[in-house]
Design a protein around this motif. Structure first.
Motif, PDB file in Angstrom:
ATOM      1  N   ASN A  97       0.813  -1.232   0.000  1.00  0.00           N
ATOM      2  CA  ASN A  97       0.000   0.000   0.000  1.00  0.00           C
ATOM      3  C   ASN A  97       0.843   1.277   0.000  1.00  0.00           C
ATOM      4  O   ASN A  97       1.424   1.632  -1.012  1.00  0.00           O
ATOM      5  CB  ASN A  97      -0.992  -0.032   1.157  1.00  0.00           C
ATOM      6  N   ASP A  98       0.904   1.980   1.163  1.00  0.00           N
ATOM      7  CA  ASP A  98       1.638   3.244   1.217  1.00  0.00           C
ATOM      8  C   ASP A  98       3.141   3.040   1.343  1.00  0.00           C
ATOM      9  O   ASP A  98       3.897   4.016   1.356  1.00  0.00           O
ATOM     10  CB  ASP A  98       1.132   4.113   2.373  1.00  0.00           C
ATOM     11  N   GLU A  99       3.591   1.789   1.433  1.00  0.00           N
ATOM     12  CA  GLU A  99       5.029   1.525   1.432  1.00  0.00           C
ATOM     13  C   GLU A  99       5.516   1.623  -0.009  1.00  0.00           C
ATOM     14  O   GLU A  99       4.959   0.997  -0.905  1.00  0.00           O
ATOM     15  CB  GLU A  99       5.318   0.147   2.028  1.00  0.00           C
ATOM     16  N   VAL A 100       6.554   2.431  -0.213  1.00  0.00           N
ATOM     17  CA  VAL A 100       7.035   2.708  -1.571  1.00  0.00           C
ATOM     18  C   VAL A 100       8.000   1.615  -2.012  1.00  0.00           C
ATOM     19  O   VAL A 100       7.795   0.960  -3.036  1.00  0.00           O
ATOM     20  CB  VAL A 100       7.722   4.097  -1.626  1.00  0.00           C
ATOM     21  N   VAL A 101       9.047   1.435  -1.252  1.00  0.00           N
ATOM     22  CA  VAL A 101      10.039   0.386  -1.528  1.00  0.00           C
ATOM     23  C   VAL A 101      10.677  -0.091  -0.223  1.00  0.00           C
ATOM     24  O   VAL A 101      10.504   0.527   0.830  1.00  0.00           O
ATOM     25  CB  VAL A 101      11.186   0.878  -2.461  1.00  0.00           C
ATOM     26  N   HIS A 102      11.430  -1.191  -0.337  1.00  0.00           N
ATOM     27  CA  HIS A 102      12.276  -1.732   0.729  1.00  0.00           C
ATOM     28  C   HIS A 102      11.494  -2.205   1.952  1.00  0.00           C
ATOM     29  O   HIS A 102      12.048  -2.262   3.059  1.00  0.00           O
ATOM     30  CB  HIS A 102      13.369  -0.737   1.147  1.00  0.00           C
ATOM     31  N   GLY A 103      10.212  -2.550   1.766  1.00  0.00           N
ATOM     32  CA  GLY A 103       9.462  -3.170   2.847  1.00  0.00           C
ATOM     33  C   GLY A 103      10.089  -4.520   3.185  1.00  0.00           C
ATOM     34  O   GLY A 103      10.425  -5.297   2.285  1.00  0.00           O
ATOM     35  N   GLY A 111      -7.679  -6.409  -0.983  1.00  0.00           N
ATOM     36  CA  GLY A 111      -7.667  -4.969  -1.229  1.00  0.00           C
ATOM     37  C   GLY A 111      -6.293  -4.336  -1.132  1.00  0.00           C
ATOM     38  O   GLY A 111      -6.107  -3.191  -1.545  1.00  0.00           O
ATOM     39  N   ASP A 112      -5.307  -5.078  -0.583  1.00  0.00           N
ATOM     40  CA  ASP A 112      -3.931  -4.561  -0.560  1.00  0.00           C
ATOM     41  C   ASP A 112      -3.345  -4.556  -1.971  1.00  0.00           C
ATOM     42  O   ASP A 112      -3.770  -5.346  -2.834  1.00  0.00           O
ATOM     43  CB  ASP A 112      -3.011  -5.495   0.262  1.00  0.00           C
ATOM     44  N   ILE A 113      -2.338  -3.704  -2.179  1.00  0.00           N
ATOM     45  CA  ILE A 113      -1.437  -3.916  -3.309  1.00  0.00           C
ATOM     46  C   ILE A 113      -0.044  -4.133  -2.717  1.00  0.00           C
ATOM     47  O   ILE A 113       0.296  -3.543  -1.683  1.00  0.00           O
ATOM     48  CB  ILE A 113      -1.431  -2.755  -4.339  1.00  0.00           C
ATOM     49  N   ILE A 114       0.716  -5.010  -3.376  1.00  0.00           N
ATOM     50  CA  ILE A 114       2.049  -5.325  -2.861  1.00  0.00           C
ATOM     51  C   ILE A 114       3.094  -5.214  -3.975  1.00  0.00           C
ATOM     52  O   ILE A 114       2.964  -5.846  -5.032  1.00  0.00           O
ATOM     53  CB  ILE A 114       2.097  -6.724  -2.194  1.00  0.00           C
ATOM     54  N   SER A 115       4.102  -4.378  -3.716  1.00  0.00           N
ATOM     55  CA  SER A 115       5.222  -4.261  -4.650  1.00  0.00           C
ATOM     56  C   SER A 115       6.285  -5.263  -4.231  1.00  0.00           C
ATOM     57  O   SER A 115       6.735  -5.258  -3.082  1.00  0.00           O
ATOM     58  CB  SER A 115       5.814  -2.858  -4.615  1.00  0.00           C
ATOM     59  N   ILE A 116       6.656  -6.106  -5.175  1.00  0.00           N
ATOM     60  CA  ILE A 116       7.689  -7.103  -4.905  1.00  0.00           C
ATOM     61  C   ILE A 116       8.901  -6.781  -5.756  1.00  0.00           C
ATOM     62  O   ILE A 116       8.797  -6.631  -6.976  1.00  0.00           O
ATOM     63  CB  ILE A 116       7.167  -8.522  -5.188  1.00  0.00           C
ATOM     64  N   ASP A 117      10.042  -6.654  -5.097  1.00  0.00           N
ATOM     65  CA  ASP A 117      11.293  -6.318  -5.768  1.00  0.00           C
ATOM     66  C   ASP A 117      12.245  -7.487  -5.552  1.00  0.00           C
ATOM     67  O   ASP A 117      12.413  -7.952  -4.417  1.00  0.00           O
ATOM     68  CB  ASP A 117      11.843  -5.021  -5.144  1.00  0.00           C
ATOM     69  N   ILE A 118      12.834  -7.962  -6.655  1.00  0.00           N
ATOM     70  CA  ILE A 118      13.670  -9.162  -6.593  1.00  0.00           C
ATOM     71  C   ILE A 118      15.009  -8.914  -7.285  1.00  0.00           C
ATOM     72  O   ILE A 118      15.058  -8.384  -8.398  1.00  0.00           O
ATOM     73  CB  ILE A 118      12.969 -10.358  -7.293  1.00  0.00           C
ATOM     74  N   ILE A 131       7.923   5.039   3.072  1.00  0.00           N
ATOM     75  CA  ILE A 131       6.475   5.165   2.887  1.00  0.00           C
ATOM     76  C   ILE A 131       6.101   6.569   2.425  1.00  0.00           C
ATOM     77  O   ILE A 131       6.890   7.512   2.524  1.00  0.00           O
ATOM     78  CB  ILE A 131       5.692   4.764   4.168  1.00  0.00           C
ATOM     79  N   THR A 132       4.889   6.702   1.898  1.00  0.00           N
ATOM     80  CA  THR A 132       4.442   8.013   1.423  1.00  0.00           C
ATOM     81  C   THR A 132       4.050   8.879   2.620  1.00  0.00           C
ATOM     82  O   THR A 132       3.528   8.373   3.618  1.00  0.00           O
ATOM     83  CB  THR A 132       3.227   7.886   0.479  1.00  0.00           C
ATOM     84  N   GLN A 133       4.279  10.178   2.498  1.00  0.00           N
ATOM     85  CA  GLN A 133       3.971  11.079   3.622  1.00  0.00           C
ATOM     86  C   GLN A 133       2.479  11.204   3.869  1.00  0.00           C
ATOM     87  O   GLN A 133       2.050  11.388   5.002  1.00  0.00           O
ATOM     88  CB  GLN A 133       4.583  12.461   3.377  1.00  0.00           C
ATOM     89  N   ASP A 134       1.691  11.093   2.797  1.00  0.00           N
ATOM     90  CA  ASP A 134       0.243  11.280   2.973  1.00  0.00           C
ATOM     91  C   ASP A 134      -0.515   9.971   3.170  1.00  0.00           C
ATOM     92  O   ASP A 134      -1.738   9.966   3.281  1.00  0.00           O
ATOM     93  CB  ASP A 134      -0.343  12.070   1.790  1.00  0.00           C
ATOM     94  N   GLY A 135       0.214   8.851   3.191  1.00  0.00           N
ATOM     95  CA  GLY A 135      -0.436   7.565   3.438  1.00  0.00           C
ATOM     96  C   GLY A 135      -1.159   6.992   2.238  1.00  0.00           C
ATOM     97  O   GLY A 135      -1.781   5.921   2.319  1.00  0.00           O
ATOM     98  N   LYS A 136      -1.068   7.683   1.098  1.00  0.00           N
ATOM     99  CA  LYS A 136      -1.707   7.139  -0.110  1.00  0.00           C
ATOM    100  C   LYS A 136      -0.809   6.078  -0.747  1.00  0.00           C
ATOM    101  O   LYS A 136       0.403   6.081  -0.541  1.00  0.00           O
ATOM    102  CB  LYS A 136      -1.996   8.281  -1.094  1.00  0.00           C
ATOM    103  N   PRO A 137      -1.403   5.182  -1.549  1.00  0.00           N
ATOM    104  CA  PRO A 137      -0.614   4.065  -2.083  1.00  0.00           C
ATOM    105  C   PRO A 137       0.442   4.474  -3.111  1.00  0.00           C
ATOM    106  O   PRO A 137       0.360   5.528  -3.730  1.00  0.00           O
ATOM    107  CB  PRO A 137      -1.661   3.150  -2.715  1.00  0.00           C
ATOM    108  N   SER A 138       1.405   3.573  -3.270  1.00  0.00           N
ATOM    109  CA  SER A 138       2.523   3.759  -4.186  1.00  0.00           C
ATOM    110  C   SER A 138       2.719   2.474  -4.986  1.00  0.00           C
ATOM    111  O   SER A 138       2.426   1.390  -4.484  1.00  0.00           O
ATOM    112  CB  SER A 138       3.780   4.061  -3.375  1.00  0.00           C
ATOM    113  N   ALA A 139       3.207   2.608  -6.213  1.00  0.00           N
ATOM    114  CA  ALA A 139       3.486   1.412  -7.030  1.00  0.00           C
ATOM    115  C   ALA A 139       4.888   1.500  -7.616  1.00  0.00           C
ATOM    116  O   ALA A 139       5.479   2.577  -7.711  1.00  0.00           O
ATOM    117  CB  ALA A 139       2.446   1.278  -8.145  1.00  0.00           C
ATOM    118  N   HIS A 140       5.414   0.348  -8.019  1.00  0.00           N
ATOM    119  CA  HIS A 140       6.806   0.244  -8.464  1.00  0.00           C
ATOM    120  C   HIS A 140       6.916  -0.840  -9.539  1.00  0.00           C
ATOM    121  O   HIS A 140       6.546  -1.990  -9.278  1.00  0.00           O
ATOM    122  CB  HIS A 140       7.663  -0.142  -7.239  1.00  0.00           C
TER     123      HIS A 140
END
Ligand code: MF3
Ligand code: CO
Length: 252
Positions: free
Chosen positions: A72-78, A88-95, A221-230
């Motif tokens: 969700n509001d996590e941009v990267v490096h979760g 309802g979540d979105i999840i960015s996976i970086d490999i 994470i985003t400052q406003d808590g809105k979602p981010s994608a990568h």
């Protein structure tokens, strides 16, 4: 100096890219409400190592897992944890994958179950921003063209462009020259050459471009808590354009 890969090196990078793509496919199949990000991390570790490869993020500057899982509001490096994905979540996976000393790096954002129209919009246009940038990649083109097209596309779709994190060259090392910002000016920057390998990776936000670092010293994470994608691919620059090393194209 920006490294130019020879044929043998490109072969190894293609294999690193192929395993990266297959790991994404495997994780995609496993994404569902109830699974934890740690379980996804274990699946990735087991698969990558079973293929004679190494997950390059593990222990990179002390990073404690094989993949990054940003929800969700996590941009990267979760960091993978016992957190369960929910509908309802979105999840960015970086490999990151290393094969015989050569790296591939690729990210994508996936829906968990059914997500809002807004999140669909964010994912679709972040992915397209990557492809708009890629259209500019070819021998003789300037790197700023890639950056500016990504920025332009993001802004046209009212998305925030994260500026603090950038794409990069990739090869013997996870991060090589040049830096590839997701914003910039057309007709500026270094000239791309056949044989360069680049990781291009727009990180776009539904709201503000502003981000901050959590206390774990990794998660952004985003400052406003809105979602981010990568979305990120490792690509090879060619005379005519580019070859995606971390996509289906190289797995046909
Ligand atoms: N994929 C990230 C990048 O492109 C690297 C992840 S950082 C790590 O820069 F520490 F998680 F490895
Ligand atoms: Co990267």
């Amino acid at each position: 100096m920006i490294s130019i890969k020879n044929e043998q090196e490109i072969k190894l990078m293609k294999e690193a890219g192929r395993i990266n793509y297959l790991t994404h496919q495997l994780l995609k199949k496993n994404i569902r409400p109830g699974i934890t990000t740690k379980e996804l991390d274990q699946i990735a570790y087991d698969f990558i190592t079973s293929q004679g490869c190494t997950p390059s993020f593990l222990n990179y500057e002390g990073y404690p897992a094989s993949i990054c899982t940003s929800i969700n509001d996590e941009v990267v490096h979760g960091i993978p944890s016992n957190r369960k994905l929910v509908n309802g979540d979105i999840i960015s996976i970086d490999i990151g994958v290393i094969y015989k000393g050569y790296h591939s790096d690729s990210a994508a954002t996936y829906p968990v179950g059914t997500v809002t129209k807004e999140k669909e919009y964010l994912m679709e246009h972040t992915k397209q921003a990557l492809y708009e940038g890629l259209k500019e990649v070819k021998d003789g083109a300037k790197l700023g063209n890639v950056s500016s097209k990504i920025e332009e596309y993001a802004h046209r779709h009212k998305l925030g462009v994260v500026e603090e994190l950038v794409g990069h060259g990739v090869g013997k090392h996870l991060h090589e020259k040049p830096d590839i910002p997701n914003y910039g000016k057309y007709n500026t920057g270094i000239v791309l050459k056949e044989g360069m390998t680049l990781a291009i990776e727009p990180m776009l936000n539904l709201g503000t471009k502003r981000i901050y670092l959590l206390d774990d010293d990794w998660t952004i994470i985003t400052q406003d808590g809105k979602p981010s994608a990568h979305f990120e691919h490792t690509v090879l620059v060619t005379k005519e354009g580019y070859i995606i090393l971390t996509g289906e194209e190289s797995n046909g």
